[in-house]
Write an enzyme that holds these catalytic residues in place. Structure first.
Site, mmCIF file in Angstrom:
data_model
loop_
_atom_site.group_PDB
_atom_site.id
_atom_site.type_symbol
_atom_site.label_atom_id
_atom_site.label_comp_id
_atom_site.label_asym_id
_atom_site.label_seq_id
_atom_site.Cartn_x
_atom_site.Cartn_y
_atom_site.Cartn_z
ATOM 1 N N HIS A 73 1.023 -7.404 3.497
ATOM 2 C CA HIS A 73 1.916 -6.320 3.923
ATOM 3 C C HIS A 73 2.745 -6.741 5.130
ATOM 4 C CE1 HIS A 73 0.349 -3.075 1.349
ATOM 5 N NE2 HIS A 73 -0.745 -3.817 1.367
ATOM 6 N N PRO A 74 4.064 -6.553 5.030
ATOM 7 C CA PRO A 74 4.920 -6.869 6.177
ATOM 8 C C PRO A 74 4.832 -5.763 7.228
ATOM 9 C CG PRO A 74 6.248 -5.942 4.428
ATOM 10 C CD PRO A 74 4.834 -6.080 3.889
ATOM 11 N N GLU A 89 8.947 1.195 -0.147
ATOM 12 C CA GLU A 89 7.868 1.876 0.560
ATOM 13 C C GLU A 89 8.231 2.167 2.018
ATOM 14 O OE1 GLU A 89 4.198 0.094 -2.123
ATOM 15 O OE2 GLU A 89 4.589 -0.778 -0.162
ATOM 16 N N PHE A 119 0.004 -3.354 11.527
ATOM 17 C CA PHE A 119 -0.190 -1.907 11.429
ATOM 18 C C PHE A 119 0.050 -1.518 9.990
ATOM 19 C CE2 PHE A 119 1.898 2.324 11.429
ATOM 20 C CZ PHE A 119 0.792 3.076 11.805
ATOM 21 N N ILE A 121 0.074 1.464 7.105
ATOM 22 C CA ILE A 121 0.143 2.893 6.828
ATOM 23 C C ILE A 121 0.792 3.059 5.466
ATOM 24 C CG2 ILE A 121 2.389 3.168 7.961
ATOM 25 C CD1 ILE A 121 1.378 5.942 8.927
ATOM 26 N N ALA A 123 3.443 4.220 3.884
ATOM 27 C CA ALA A 123 4.749 4.615 4.411
ATOM 28 C C ALA A 123 5.574 5.423 3.426
ATOM 29 C CB ALA A 123 5.530 3.365 4.833
#
Length: 169
Positions: A73-74, A89, A119, A121, A123
């Protein structure tokens, strides 16, 4: 299991050659353990069966498995170039002001310094401000609590990605 009771997209996923199905799962979640577990449980009679297996696999991921999943995940506000999934996303950040983008970058870096990972989440459907507020709130968490929040958020992301994978044409 009949084709009339199984949605066409799920039927297509169930019928994929093993390597193709594994590749599709790894695109949904970078965790090898998660993908192998979902692959081994095929065929699925319903989408809910697939989602339940995903949830069960998420609950059993080790710390190393979670690290592997998060590595896919970026950071929020910086989707992977050429990756329509992360861009879609994180679309809530697309129209964010330069000030909000700069603040998210600072918060992302502070979060990563504290916890040692990006981080994470779910999104989808969130505004840039909501994501900023979430990182502000979560940066104060103890590492153990944050790890469980990450597991939950990753589970939500995986469900959304699986739904896209098995949606009907």
């Amino acid at each position: 299991m009949t084709s009339t009771s199984t949605p066409p997209g799920l039927t297509r996923f169930n019928a994929l050659e093993e390597h193709a199905a594994y590749t599709a799962l790894r695109e949904a979640c970078a965790s090898t353990a998660w993908a192998k577990r979902l692959l081994a449980a095929r065929p699925y009679a319903t989408c809910e069966d697939l989602y339940a297996e995903s949830d069960a696999a998420m609950a059993e991921l080790t710390a190393a498995d979670l690290d592997e999943a998060m590595a896919g995940h970026p950071p929020i506000g910086r989707p992977k170039p050429g990756d329509p999934t992360s861009a879609r996303e994180q679309s809530g950040m697309a129209g964010a002001s330069d000030a909000l983008k700069a603040e998210m970058l600072e918060l992302n870096l502070a979060y990563q310094e504290k916890f040692g990972h990006v981080f994470l989440i779910c999104a989808t459907g969130r505004t840039g401000e909501q994501m900023r507020d979430a990182v502000r709130e979560r940066i104060g968490n103890p590492p153990e609590r944050e790890r469980e929040i990450v597991r939950t958020e990753l589970g939500k992301i995986n469900r959304i990605r699986l739904a896209r994978l098995v949606e009907e044409d």
